[in-house]
Write a protein that holds these residues in place. Structure first.
Motif, PDB file in Angstrom:
ATOM      1  N   ASP A  32     -11.762   4.737   1.645  1.00 39.87           N
ATOM      2  CA  ASP A  32     -10.000   4.607   2.486  1.00 39.87           C
ATOM      3  C   ASP A  32      -9.594   3.422   2.806  1.00 39.87           C
ATOM      4  OD1 ASP A  32      -8.210   6.417   0.721  1.00 39.87           O
ATOM      5  OD2 ASP A  32      -8.872   7.791   2.218  1.00 39.87           O
ATOM      6  N   ILE A  33      -8.382   3.256   3.367  1.00 31.77           N
ATOM      7  CA  ILE A  33      -7.927   1.870   4.743  1.00 31.77           C
ATOM      8  C   ILE A  33      -7.501   2.342   5.784  1.00 31.77           C
ATOM      9  CG2 ILE A  33      -6.284   0.470   4.583  1.00 31.77           C
ATOM     10  CD1 ILE A  33      -6.468   0.595   2.118  1.00 31.77           C
ATOM     11  N   GLY A  34      -8.169   2.084   6.923  1.00 34.95           N
ATOM     12  CA  GLY A  34      -7.605   2.269   8.107  1.00 34.95           C
ATOM     13  C   GLY A  34      -7.149   1.247   9.206  1.00 34.95           C
ATOM     14  N   ILE A  35      -5.831   1.321  10.027  1.00 37.93           N
ATOM     15  CA  ILE A  35      -5.790  -0.494  10.739  1.00 37.93           C
ATOM     16  C   ILE A  35      -5.086   0.451  11.872  1.00 37.93           C
ATOM     17  CG2 ILE A  35      -4.616  -0.970   8.188  1.00 37.93           C
ATOM     18  CD1 ILE A  35      -2.067   0.069   8.954  1.00 37.93           C
ATOM     19  N   SER A  36      -5.076  -0.305  12.506  1.00 42.70           N
ATOM     20  CA  SER A  36      -4.378  -0.476  13.941  1.00 42.70           C
ATOM     21  C   SER A  36      -3.358   0.097  14.056  1.00 42.70           C
ATOM     22  CB  SER A  36      -5.255  -1.599  14.996  1.00 42.70           C
ATOM     23  OG  SER A  36      -4.925  -2.309  14.742  1.00 42.70           O
ATOM     24  N   SER A  37      -2.848   0.491  15.660  1.00 40.93           N
ATOM     25  CA  SER A  37      -1.172   0.916  15.937  1.00 40.93           C
ATOM     26  C   SER A  37      -0.524  -0.700  15.451  1.00 40.93           C
ATOM     27  CB  SER A  37      -1.075   1.255  17.283  1.00 40.93           C
ATOM     28  OG  SER A  37      -1.780   2.579  17.114  1.00 40.93           O
ATOM     29  N   TYR A  38      -1.207  -1.546  16.634  1.00 42.77           N
ATOM     30  CA  TYR A  38      -1.079  -2.843  15.875  1.00 42.77           C
ATOM     31  C   TYR A  38      -0.142  -2.969  14.773  1.00 42.77           C
ATOM     32  CZ  TYR A  38       0.489  -7.838  16.930  1.00 42.77           C
ATOM     33  OH  TYR A  38       1.253  -8.799  16.850  1.00 42.77           O
ATOM     34  N   VAL A  39      -1.061  -3.138  13.658  1.00 44.18           N
ATOM     35  CA  VAL A  39      -1.169  -3.079  12.216  1.00 44.18           C
ATOM     36  C   VAL A  39      -0.155  -2.360  11.765  1.00 44.18           C
ATOM     37  CG1 VAL A  39      -2.043  -3.493   9.732  1.00 44.18           C
ATOM     38  CG2 VAL A  39      -3.695  -4.405  11.618  1.00 44.18           C
ATOM     39  N   TYR A  40      -0.038  -1.676  12.023  1.00 41.39           N
ATOM     40  CA  TYR A  40       0.796  -0.617  11.868  1.00 41.39           C
ATOM     41  C   TYR A  40       2.069  -0.882  11.721  1.00 41.39           C
ATOM     42  CZ  TYR A  40       3.840   4.228  10.786  1.00 41.39           C
ATOM     43  OH  TYR A  40       4.502   4.252  10.338  1.00 41.39           O
ATOM     44  N   SER A  41       2.959  -1.596  13.023  1.00 43.68           N
ATOM     45  CA  SER A  41       3.290  -1.741  13.457  1.00 43.68           C
ATOM     46  C   SER A  41       4.800  -2.771  13.311  1.00 43.68           C
ATOM     47  CB  SER A  41       3.313  -1.042  14.875  1.00 43.68           C
ATOM     48  OG  SER A  41       3.212  -0.095  16.004  1.00 43.68           O
ATOM     49  N   ASN A  42       4.028  -3.624  12.753  1.00 39.42           N
ATOM     50  CA  ASN A  42       4.165  -5.121  12.017  1.00 39.42           C
ATOM     51  C   ASN A  42       4.309  -4.693  10.653  1.00 39.42           C
ATOM     52  OD1 ASN A  42       4.527  -6.878  15.000  1.00 39.42           O
ATOM     53  ND2 ASN A  42       3.177  -5.287  15.771  1.00 39.42           N
ATOM     54  N   LEU A  43       4.121  -4.406  10.050  1.00 33.25           N
ATOM     55  CA  LEU A  43       3.900  -3.892   8.627  1.00 33.25           C
ATOM     56  C   LEU A  43       5.724  -4.328   8.016  1.00 33.25           C
ATOM     57  CD1 LEU A  43       1.627  -1.270   7.514  1.00 33.25           C
ATOM     58  CD2 LEU A  43       0.499  -3.261   7.713  1.00 33.25           C
ATOM     59  N   GLU A  44       5.219  -5.502   6.300  1.00 33.49           N
ATOM     60  CA  GLU A  44       6.588  -5.367   5.467  1.00 33.49           C
ATOM     61  C   GLU A  44       6.343  -3.573   5.651  1.00 33.49           C
ATOM     62  OE1 GLU A  44       6.871  -9.713   5.040  1.00 33.49           O
ATOM     63  OE2 GLU A  44       6.138  -8.490   3.791  1.00 33.49           O
ATOM     64  N   ASP A  45       7.820  -3.160   4.977  1.00 36.47           N
ATOM     65  CA  ASP A  45       7.914  -1.933   4.029  1.00 36.47           C
ATOM     66  C   ASP A  45       6.924  -1.501   2.800  1.00 36.47           C
ATOM     67  OD1 ASP A  45       9.775  -1.962   5.553  1.00 36.47           O
ATOM     68  OD2 ASP A  45      11.905  -1.836   4.522  1.00 36.47           O
ATOM     69  N   ARG A  46       6.763  -3.256   1.858  1.00 38.40           N
ATOM     70  CA  ARG A  46       5.798  -3.133   0.684  1.00 38.40           C
ATOM     71  C   ARG A  46       4.900  -2.574   0.569  1.00 38.40           C
ATOM     72  NH1 ARG A  46       2.137  -8.296   0.000  1.00 38.40           N
ATOM     73  NH2 ARG A  46       3.053 -10.214   2.559  1.00 38.40           N
ATOM     74  N   VAL A  47       3.747  -1.810   1.705  1.00 36.08           N
ATOM     75  CA  VAL A  47       2.759  -1.880   2.260  1.00 36.08           C
ATOM     76  C   VAL A  47       3.442  -0.377   3.404  1.00 36.08           C
ATOM     77  CG1 VAL A  47       0.956  -3.704   1.301  1.00 36.08           C
ATOM     78  CG2 VAL A  47       2.090  -3.815   3.581  1.00 36.08           C
ATOM     79  N   LYS A  48       4.002   0.068   3.836  1.00 32.12           N
ATOM     80  CA  LYS A  48       4.196   0.774   4.638  1.00 32.12           C
ATOM     81  C   LYS A  48       4.794   1.844   3.476  1.00 32.12           C
ATOM     82  CE  LYS A  48       5.605   1.208   9.622  1.00 32.12           C
ATOM     83  NZ  LYS A  48       6.595   0.752  10.384  1.00 32.12           N
ATOM     84  N   TYR A  49       5.749   2.028   2.923  1.00 33.87           N
ATOM     85  CA  TYR A  49       6.237   3.081   2.508  1.00 33.87           C
ATOM     86  C   TYR A  49       6.533   2.691   0.911  1.00 33.87           C
ATOM     87  CZ  TYR A  49       8.809   2.825   6.840  1.00 33.87           C
ATOM     88  OH  TYR A  49       9.217   2.732   8.404  1.00 33.87           O
ATOM     89  N   VAL A  50       6.641   4.293   0.266  1.00 30.31           N
ATOM     90  CA  VAL A  50       6.699   4.089  -1.027  1.00 30.31           C
ATOM     91  C   VAL A  50       8.504   4.923  -1.742  1.00 30.31           C
ATOM     92  CG1 VAL A  50       4.611   4.238  -1.818  1.00 30.31           C
ATOM     93  CG2 VAL A  50       5.663   6.403  -1.485  1.00 30.31           C
ATOM     94  N   THR A  51       8.751   4.563  -2.300  1.00 31.29           N
ATOM     95  CA  THR A  51      10.294   5.154  -2.724  1.00 31.29           C
ATOM     96  C   THR A  51       9.763   6.064  -3.617  1.00 31.29           C
ATOM     97  OG1 THR A  51      11.437   3.102  -2.615  1.00 31.29           O
ATOM     98  CG2 THR A  51      12.529   5.258  -3.654  1.00 31.29           C
ATOM     99  N   GLU A  52      10.636   6.918  -3.244  1.00 33.33           N
ATOM    100  CA  GLU A  52      11.305   8.619  -3.981  1.00 33.33           C
ATOM    101  C   GLU A  52      11.808   9.639  -3.915  1.00 33.33           C
ATOM    102  OE1 GLU A  52       7.645  11.280  -2.029  1.00 33.33           O
ATOM    103  OE2 GLU A  52       5.646  10.436  -2.416  1.00 33.33           O
ATOM    104  N   LYS A  53      12.181  10.273  -4.733  1.00 30.95           N
ATOM    105  CA  LYS A  53      13.010  11.444  -4.712  1.00 30.95           C
ATOM    106  C   LYS A  53      13.076  12.449  -4.090  1.00 30.95           C
ATOM    107  CE  LYS A  53      14.675   8.015  -8.495  1.00 30.95           C
ATOM    108  NZ  LYS A  53      16.249   7.621  -8.018  1.00 30.95           N
ATOM    109  N   ASP A  54      14.226  12.606  -3.287  1.00 26.59           N
ATOM    110  CA  ASP A  54      14.129  13.363  -2.405  1.00 26.59           C
ATOM    111  C   ASP A  54      14.892  15.079  -3.612  1.00 26.59           C
ATOM    112  OD1 ASP A  54      17.270  13.493  -3.067  1.00 26.59           O
ATOM    113  OD2 ASP A  54      17.598  13.144  -1.116  1.00 26.59           O
TER     114      ASP A  54
END
Length: 242
Positions: free
Chosen positions: A185-207
Motif C-alpha cells: 500500500d501507500i503511506g504518507i506523512s501528515s504534511y503530505v496529507y494536509s497538502n493533497l489536491e482532492d484528486r488523490v485525497k477523495y473519491v466520490t460516492e453516492k449516499d
C-alpha cells in the motif's frame, strides 16, 4: 594511505560546508557537486519504494529469473515516476528514491498519483505486469512519501565506479520509515496529507439519497520517529494506468 585518509578527513571535518540552493534534481555528473565540502539543497516530495522478499525469491528461482524480475520492477517504477515529473535516484538493492522537485500542491499530489499508479501496476488483477511477474513470484512492496528540504552531496573518490550521491534530510528518512511500515500500500506523512489536491485525497460516492459525496480514502496510523509517535496516513487505493 593512512596519511592520505587522515588529511582528507581533517579537511572535511574542520572546514565549512558550502550549500547552494537549486530548483532541480541533480545527478552524479552535476558540475556543481565536487568531493569538496559542497552540497546542493532542493525542496522536493520524496517517494521511497522498497521491494521485499528478494531473498526468498532468490532461493526459489535461478539468478537469471531474479534478474528479470528486478528489471521488470525497476522499469515499471522509473517509467511511471518520470511520466509525472519524478526523477529516480539512489537504486539501493531493492529500493528506489524518487524526487519530485517543487513546492506546489500539484507537484506533491503528482508524487502520490505516481505511487497509486505503481500500486495498480504491481497489484491489480488487470495489470499485465503483475501477471508476468507472478510467473516467478508475487511482489511485496511498501511506498512511503514525505516532503521537505534535502541536501545532496557527492561522496567517494575520483573514478567512475567509486562515487555516489547522498541525499540528506527528513524528507528522505521519514519516507523510508513510513515505507517500511507499509505492505503493498501507500503511506504518507501528515504534511503530505494536509497538502493533497482532492484528486488523490477523495473519491466520490453516492449516499442513501443518491447524492454525490466525497469520501476520504486515507486512514491514520502512528509511527515512531525521532523519539516520538507521529501520525501518518495510508491508503489501499490505486489509479489505473491506461
Amino acid at each position: 594511505m593512512k596519511d592520505g585518509i587522515d588529511t582528507k578527513v581533517a579537511e572535511i571535518i574542520d572546514n565549512a560546508f558550502d550549500v547552494t540552493d537549486i530548483t532541480y534534481v541533480p545527478d552524479i555528473n552535476d558540475s556543481k557537486l565536487t568531493f569538496g565540502n559542497k552540497g546542493l539543497k532542493l525542496t522536493a516530495t520524496t517517494l521511497y519504494i522498497d521491494m521485499r522478499g528478494s531473498t526468498a525469491v532468490l532461493n526459489n528461482h535461478n539468478k537469471t529469473s531474479v534478474a528479470k524480475l528486478h528489471k521488470a520492477y525497476f522499469h515499471t517504477i522509473v517509467t511511471i515516476a518520470k511520466s509525472l515529473g519524478g526523477e529516480v535516484r539512489s537504486f539501493n538493492g531493492d529500493g528506489m528514491l524518487v524526487l519530485f522537485q517543487g513546492t506546489t500542491k500539484k507537484k506533491l499530489s503528482n508524487a502520490v498519483s505516481a505511487a497509486m499508479k505503481m500500486k495498480w501496476m504491481l497489484t491489480s488483477s488487470d495489470s499485465k505486469v503483475k501477471k508476468k511477474m507472478e510467473k516467478y513470484s508475487s511482489v511485496n512492496f511498501g511506498i512511503g512519501i514525505h516532503y521537505g528540504d534535502i541536501i545532496c552531496t557527492k561522496v567517494g573518490i575520483t573514478g567512475e565506479n567509486n562515487r555516489d550521491l547522498v541525499w540528506i534530510g527528513n524528507a528522505v528518512n521519514k519516507s523510508v520509515k513510513i515505507g517500511d511500515k507499509i505492505h503493498n500500500d501507500i503511506g504518507i506523512s501528515s504534511y503530505v496529507y494536509s497538502n493533497l489536491e482532492d484528486r488523490v485525497k477523495y473519491v466520490t460516492e453516492k449516499d442513501w439519497y443518491g447524492n454525490d459525496v466525497k469520501k476520504d480514502i486515507w486512514k491514520t496510523a502512528t509511527i515512531e520517529y525521532n523519539g516520538s509517535d507521529e501520525t501518518y496516513y495510508f491508503t489501499t487505493y490505486h489509479l489505473e494506468v491506461t
